[in-house]
Design a protein around this motif. Structure first.
Motif, PDB file in Angstrom:
ATOM      1  N   PHE A 268      14.493 -55.617  25.536  1.00 31.99           N
ATOM      2  CA  PHE A 268      14.373 -55.629  26.998  1.00 31.99           C
ATOM      3  C   PHE A 268      15.632 -55.123  27.686  1.00 31.99           C
ATOM      4  CE2 PHE A 268      10.376 -57.505  27.965  1.00 31.99           C
ATOM      5  CZ  PHE A 268      10.062 -58.319  26.899  1.00 31.99           C
ATOM      6  N   LYS A 269      16.764 -55.276  27.018  1.00 33.85           N
ATOM      7  CA  LYS A 269      18.038 -54.975  27.677  1.00 33.85           C
ATOM      8  C   LYS A 269      18.323 -53.486  27.808  1.00 33.85           C
ATOM      9  CE  LYS A 269      21.682 -57.125  26.115  1.00 33.85           C
ATOM     10  NZ  LYS A 269      22.637 -57.869  25.289  1.00 33.85           N
ATOM     11  N   PHE A 270      17.542 -52.647  27.106  1.00 29.34           N
ATOM     12  CA  PHE A 270      17.937 -51.247  26.986  1.00 29.34           C
ATOM     13  C   PHE A 270      16.935 -50.287  27.609  1.00 29.34           C
ATOM     14  CE2 PHE A 270      21.510 -52.171  24.373  1.00 29.34           C
ATOM     15  CZ  PHE A 270      21.156 -53.314  23.679  1.00 29.34           C
ATOM     16  N   SER A 271      17.454 -49.096  27.966  1.00 30.71           N
ATOM     17  CA  SER A 271      16.588 -48.065  28.520  1.00 30.71           C
ATOM     18  C   SER A 271      15.806 -47.411  27.387  1.00 30.71           C
ATOM     19  CB  SER A 271      17.429 -47.009  29.225  1.00 30.71           C
ATOM     20  OG  SER A 271      18.151 -46.273  28.255  1.00 30.71           O
TER      21      SER A 271
ATOM     22  N   LYS B 262       5.511 -50.788  26.522  1.00 30.20           N
ATOM     23  CA  LYS B 262       5.613 -50.993  27.982  1.00 30.20           C
ATOM     24  C   LYS B 262       7.056 -50.837  28.440  1.00 30.20           C
ATOM     25  CE  LYS B 262       1.696 -53.964  29.051  1.00 30.20           C
ATOM     26  NZ  LYS B 262       1.239 -55.323  29.304  1.00 30.20           N
ATOM     27  N   VAL B 263       7.976 -51.366  27.654  1.00 23.13           N
ATOM     28  CA  VAL B 263       9.399 -51.235  28.008  1.00 23.13           C
ATOM     29  C   VAL B 263       9.801 -49.758  27.980  1.00 23.13           C
ATOM     30  CG1 VAL B 263      11.755 -51.731  27.244  1.00 23.13           C
ATOM     31  CG2 VAL B 263      10.067 -53.550  27.295  1.00 23.13           C
TER      32      VAL B 263
ATOM     33  N   GLU C  45       8.326 -48.393  31.199  1.00 17.84           N
ATOM     34  CA  GLU C  45       8.870 -48.904  32.464  1.00 17.84           C
ATOM     35  C   GLU C  45      10.357 -48.627  32.618  1.00 17.84           C
ATOM     36  OE1 GLU C  45       7.803 -52.918  33.262  1.00 17.84           O
ATOM     37  OE2 GLU C  45       5.665 -52.569  32.958  1.00 17.84           O
ATOM     38  N   LYS C  46      11.048 -48.530  31.487  1.00 23.15           N
ATOM     39  CA  LYS C  46      12.486 -48.263  31.584  1.00 23.15           C
ATOM     40  C   LYS C  46      12.799 -46.832  31.192  1.00 23.15           C
ATOM     41  CE  LYS C  46      14.266 -52.863  30.940  1.00 23.15           C
ATOM     42  NZ  LYS C  46      15.572 -53.234  31.358  1.00 23.15           N
ATOM     43  N   ALA C  47      11.864 -45.926  31.479  1.00 23.65           N
ATOM     44  CA  ALA C  47      12.058 -44.531  31.094  1.00 23.65           C
ATOM     45  C   ALA C  47      13.224 -43.944  31.882  1.00 23.65           C
ATOM     46  CB  ALA C  47      10.788 -43.738  31.344  1.00 23.65           C
ATOM     47  N   SER C  48      14.337 -43.740  31.240  1.00 24.45           N
ATOM     48  CA  SER C  48      15.508 -43.127  31.875  1.00 24.45           C
ATOM     49  C   SER C  48      16.487 -42.747  30.774  1.00 24.45           C
ATOM     50  CB  SER C  48      16.175 -44.087  32.851  1.00 24.45           C
ATOM     51  OG  SER C  48      16.877 -45.066  32.140  1.00 24.45           O
ATOM     52  N   PHE C  49      17.504 -41.992  31.180  1.00 21.72           N
ATOM     53  CA  PHE C  49      18.521 -41.601  30.214  1.00 21.72           C
ATOM     54  C   PHE C  49      19.754 -42.497  30.306  1.00 21.72           C
ATOM     55  CE2 PHE C  49      16.754 -38.005  28.151  1.00 21.72           C
ATOM     56  CZ  PHE C  49      15.852 -37.475  29.041  1.00 21.72           C
ATOM     57  N   ASP C  50      19.575 -43.676  30.862  1.00 25.94           N
ATOM     58  CA  ASP C  50      20.703 -44.614  30.894  1.00 25.94           C
ATOM     59  C   ASP C  50      21.149 -44.933  29.475  1.00 25.94           C
ATOM     60  OD1 ASP C  50      19.054 -46.396  33.528  1.00 25.94           O
ATOM     61  OD2 ASP C  50      20.541 -44.787  33.627  1.00 25.94           O
TER      62      ASP C  50
ATOM     63  N   SER D 204      18.811 -38.358  35.024  1.00 21.84           N
ATOM     64  CA  SER D 204      18.019 -39.580  35.031  1.00 21.84           C
ATOM     65  C   SER D 204      17.122 -39.600  36.251  1.00 21.84           C
ATOM     66  CB  SER D 204      18.960 -40.774  35.066  1.00 21.84           C
ATOM     67  OG  SER D 204      18.252 -41.927  35.409  1.00 21.84           O
ATOM     68  N   TYR D 205      15.837 -39.865  36.073  1.00 18.30           N
ATOM     69  CA  TYR D 205      14.959 -39.950  37.248  1.00 18.30           C
ATOM     70  C   TYR D 205      14.732 -41.393  37.675  1.00 18.30           C
ATOM     71  CZ  TYR D 205      11.272 -40.691  33.755  1.00 18.30           C
ATOM     72  OH  TYR D 205      10.517 -41.139  32.705  1.00 18.30           O
ATOM     73  N   ASN D 206      15.439 -42.292  37.017  1.00 18.80           N
ATOM     74  CA  ASN D 206      15.395 -43.681  37.464  1.00 18.80           C
ATOM     75  C   ASN D 206      16.831 -44.181  37.452  1.00 18.80           C
ATOM     76  OD1 ASN D 206      14.651 -46.241  38.139  1.00 18.80           O
ATOM     77  ND2 ASN D 206      13.843 -46.776  36.144  1.00 18.80           N
TER      78      ASN D 206
ATOM     79  N   GLY E 144      20.568 -49.699  30.972  1.00 20.41           N
ATOM     80  CA  GLY E 144      19.350 -50.369  30.534  1.00 20.41           C
ATOM     81  C   GLY E 144      18.912 -51.482  31.456  1.00 20.41           C
ATOM     82  N   ILE E 145      19.823 -52.314  31.866  1.00 15.03           N
ATOM     83  CA  ILE E 145      19.413 -53.455  32.680  1.00 15.03           C
ATOM     84  C   ILE E 145      19.262 -53.008  34.127  1.00 15.03           C
ATOM     85  CG2 ILE E 145      20.041 -55.747  33.445  1.00 15.03           C
ATOM     86  CD1 ILE E 145      21.744 -55.990  30.928  1.00 15.03           C
TER      87      ILE E 145
ATOM     88  N   VAL F 258       7.364 -56.120  32.625  1.00  9.42           N
ATOM     89  CA  VAL F 258       7.522 -56.556  31.242  1.00  9.42           C
ATOM     90  C   VAL F 258       8.629 -57.599  31.134  1.00  9.42           C
ATOM     91  CG1 VAL F 258       8.060 -55.795  28.925  1.00  9.42           C
ATOM     92  CG2 VAL F 258       6.708 -54.352  30.386  1.00  9.42           C
ATOM     93  N   GLU F 259       9.692 -57.362  31.856  1.00  9.38           N
ATOM     94  CA  GLU F 259      10.789 -58.335  31.831  1.00  9.38           C
ATOM     95  C   GLU F 259      10.392 -59.634  32.490  1.00  9.38           C
ATOM     96  OE1 GLU F 259      15.275 -56.721  31.697  1.00  9.38           O
ATOM     97  OE2 GLU F 259      14.036 -55.903  33.277  1.00  9.38           O
TER      98      GLU F 259
END
Lengths: 474, 293
Positions: free
Chosen positions: A231-234, A401-402, A405-410, B159-161, B171-172, B178-179
């Motif tokens: 959950f913590k990661f992109s 789902k993660v 929902e967390k789709a990014s390049f972070d 990054s698009y988010n 990440g956070i 979901v979280e």
């Protein structure tokens, strides 16, 4: 007993000394069997009883399949095979059956609850398969006079030799899975001057490097792929961790296999290479000829080929169905959980697609298409590990789902991703080196020695925290 | 072998006479080992030692004052740290024990890993074999740092988010569905005390261990790390707290309660971020000085 433990090193040293002492040379087989029993029962003596029963059943059935009455041979072979499968099924798959079909697994005293408590003996998936291989190979060659060299007329001698074949400690708990014809002819008196020290050291250093430096370090990061840490990661970080897992599982399993080869060579036994640079594969057919070679050879020989021959009248339909069945079963061989079956079926499905639509696909020797093929196969294999890592379907769905929902390049400040890259790099270089082998000048002896010296240094200075070999759980 | 030996000697001399800069270890297990080894090789043990779980592991020992060492175990609880102190045969003057994770099973691996016979003695002699001196993390850290800013700028653009901030660990972000589900599961877990048997067993063991340290001359202080109010006020946390208060009364330990009126909202419910940790530490240190030290 872990390969990377002091107890194991101590056991190998003592075994080596006893094995090659001149006045003990006629007890070489006994020395190896005794060491194998110590190795296997080190943490749990009860397991030894199961192994001994397995050895006796396989030895006796294979002996009487060869020397017994003609009318009894088929029955004996069937008993031998079914005994192995029964042991595997009972110890490995009872919890899965209970969770799937019984409602009352939480109720103490119920059958379902009892089934969930059945322990999984380490290595059972491997030595039962070797037992089946022994019985079936003898049955198939029961009229072959040449087989007498492998199956001596004296029953006790045969029990002795086949016990060594099945219990030989370097490959007992995680393979490579040997065929009787690959091992039994090697059981002769061994001399210390015949040891190929270069092979021994090369395999042992490479094996420990892959396991202790690469796999054990990567596992500390890829553990974030487990629930609930992901959950913590992109999605970017999670995909990088997943790629890291691909390299980790290769390094872990191939590392173990190389150590097994090295230690086998130390005692004069040539074991079979189990990994042949799988991540340069350009097709899934090629991949399964490079990854866990002995397991897929086993499935091919004892399941795929016989079934295809049996149902040959159904043509391509039979081949497709058998492929899916075999890969589904091989998936579930890896773990008593339906997610492993799905993992296996995913690979089976790609093989079917290749068979039906890309039959004429040729292996590219160089260029952009070669790279594309390699990347495609690697990406699919990596993606399929999502089903390997999470035994719980809920967690698999949550993971997807993660990712969405967390789709990014972070990234984690490039810290964790960077370490994945650093530890994956030696595995990448190993594969690239093999790929370009014909094109680059062979390194000199000195360069190769230096590389092995650096690997040994890395083992001393940069080993990760000790962890079980991933394939021990199978 | 000779080449390896030569390289090993060279590296060992390097770290002895030109110690590597301290870099933050990248994974919890590595941090656990590095902390433990620091304690293990110190000729003069720190006067004050903190033991606990990852919640207390966030307390920077150096900011607590002189002679503090944090032996908290990420992924474990206070027992790993206490076991390490026992095995080291060093008796700190003060032991601070975080009680939040008493519901968790003990992590036996850490003391076993650090005190492995043979390796333990070798690491005392050869500093190159210590966790903090491992060459590959050092190479990775400095190899990547060169273009870190450039990579960061690139990732922000594509990054698009975009949620990356200057100090972001990535990440956070704001809670997604979901979280939310995960957080609800956490709250549900903390509102059950089905593991009260295990908690009581751990408390009994904790009292026995702490009294041994007390008899050896250590002062024992127990404390609770702050967390999200939904966890702090949960049945499990309240159960542990009440049991611990009884134990404190019976055995004469000192207790640092949660600061009245303050609330923290960590994104993962449990671990304070840097700013909140600084805030908490100012209260924690003052309370300790006034009531326990």
């Amino acid at each position: 007993m872990l390969f990377n433990s002091f107890e194991f090193v101590f056991l190998v040293i003592i075994t080596f000394v006893c094995f090659y002492l001149p006045f003990l040379k006629k007890y070489q087989i006994f020395t190896l069997i005794a060491s194998s029993f110590i190795f296997y029962s080190y943490h749990s003596i009860e397991l030894l009883a199961l192994l001994i029963i397995s050895l006796l059943i396989n030895s006796l059935t294979s002996y009487y399949v060869y020397y017994g009455k003609e009318n009894d041979k088929k029955l004996l072979a069937t008993i031998g095979v079914l005994s192995n499968l029964a042991a595997l099924f009972f110890f490995k798959y009872s919890p899965l059956i209970a969770k799937t079909f019984f409602q009352d697994i939480e109720t103490e005293g119920s059958i379902g609850h009892f089934m969930t408590l059945i322990p999984l003996p380490i290595g059972i998936s491997f030595y039962t398969f070797q037992g089946i291989s022994l019985v079936v190979d003898v049955f198939w060659g029961r009229n072959d006079e040449n087989l007498k060299k492998q199956i001596p007329p004296n029953l006790l001698t045969h029990i002795y030799r086949s016990s060594l074949f099945i219990s030989f400690f370097p490959q007992l708990v995680a393979g490579p899975i040997l065929r009787s014809g690959q091992f039994l002819p090697q059981i002769v008196e061994k001399k210390i001057k015949e040891i190929d020290w270069e092979t021994v050291l090369k395999y042992i250093i490479l094996g420990y490097f892959l396991k202790m430096v690469i796999a054990d370090n990567l596992k500390d990061i890829t553990s974030y792929l487990q629930y609930p840490y992901f959950f913590k990661f992109s999605s970017f970080s999670l995909i990088v961790f997943l790629i890291g897992y691909s390299f980790q599982i290769f390094a872990d399993f191939a590392g173990y296999s190389f150590i097994a080869l090295g230690i086998g060579a130390l005692f004069g036994y040539k074991l079979i290479l189990n990994f042949n640079y799988p991540y340069i594969s350009q097709s899934f057919k090629e991949y399964w000829r490079r990854w866990h070679i002995t397991l897929y050879d086993w499935f091919n020989t004892y399941l795929f080929n016989p079934l295809v021959i049996q149902y040959r009248n159904y043509g391509m339909v039979a081949i497709v169905m058998v492929t899916l069945v075999v890969f589904g079963l091989s998936g579930i061989w890896h773990g008593a959980s339906w997610n492993f079956a799905i993992w296996g079926l995913m690979h089976g499905a790609m093989l079917v697609v290749e068979m039906l639509f890309f039959k004429k696909l040729k292996r590219k020797k160089n260029g952009f298409l070669m790279l594309l093929n390699i990347l495609f196969v690697f990406s699919y294999v990596t993606f399929s590990y999502i089903f390997f890592i999470h035994p719980d379907f809920d967690h698999i769905i949550t993971f997807f789902k993660v990712l969405q929902e967390k789709a990014s390049f972070d990234h984690t400040g490039w810290r964790l991703e960077g370490y994945i890259f650093m530890y994956a790099l030696p595995v990448i270089l190993l594969h690239v080196h093999h790929l370009l082998n014909n094109k680059i000048k062979k390194q000199t002896y000195k360069v190769r020695h230096f590389i092995y010296a650096v690997m040994l240094l890395a083992i001393i200075l940069n080993s990760g925290s000790p962890g079980d070999f991933i394939y021990f759980q199978f | 072998m000779l080449i390896t030996l030569g390289l090993f000697i060279m590296y060992d001399l390097l770290v002895r006479f030109a110690p590597l800069p301290n870099i933050e270890n990248y994974d919890p297990w590595s941090r656990n080992i590095a902390r433990t080894q620091e304690f293990m090789i110190s000729t003069e043990p720190p006067e004050k030692v903190i033991v606990g779980s990852s919640m207390a592991a966030g307390i920077p020992g150096s900011q607590m004052g002189e002679s503090y060492l944090n032996l908290s175990t990420e992924g474990g609880n206070c027992f790993s740290g206490l076991e390490i102190i026992k095995k080291s045969k060093k008796t700190p003057g003060v032991i601070l024990v975080e009680i939040n994770a008493l519901f968790r099973e003990e992590a036996y691996d850490l003391p076993e890993t650090v005190f492995r016979p043979g390796l333990f003695q070798l690491r005392k002699i050869f500093p190159s074999m210590l966790e903090k001196n491992r060459p590959i993390p050092f190479l990775a850290h400095y190899g990547l740092m060169i273009n870190d800013k450039i990579k960061y700028e690139i990732s922000k653009k594509i990054s698009y988010n975009p949620v990356a901030t200057e100090n972001s660990k990535g990440g956070i972000s704001d809670a997604h569905s979901v979280e939310d589900k995960f957080i609800k599961e956490q709250i549900k877990y903390f509102n059950s005390i089905s593991d009260s048997g295990l908690i009581n067993k751990h408390l009994t063991k904790l009292v026995k261990t702490l009294n041994e340290f007390k008899e050896a001359g250590s002062r024992v202080i127990l404390f609770e790390m702050p967390a999200h109010p939904d966890l702090v006020n949960s049945k499990k946390s309240a159960y542990i707290r009440n049991k611990v208060l009884k134990v404190i009364k019976q055995n004469g330990y000192c207790w640092v309660p949660l600061e009245e009126g303050s609330s923290y909202y960590p994104k993962d419910m449990a671990h304070l971020n840097e700013a909140d940790m600084q805030d908490y530490l100012s209260y924690f240190k003052k309370y300790l000085e006034k009531n326990c030290l």
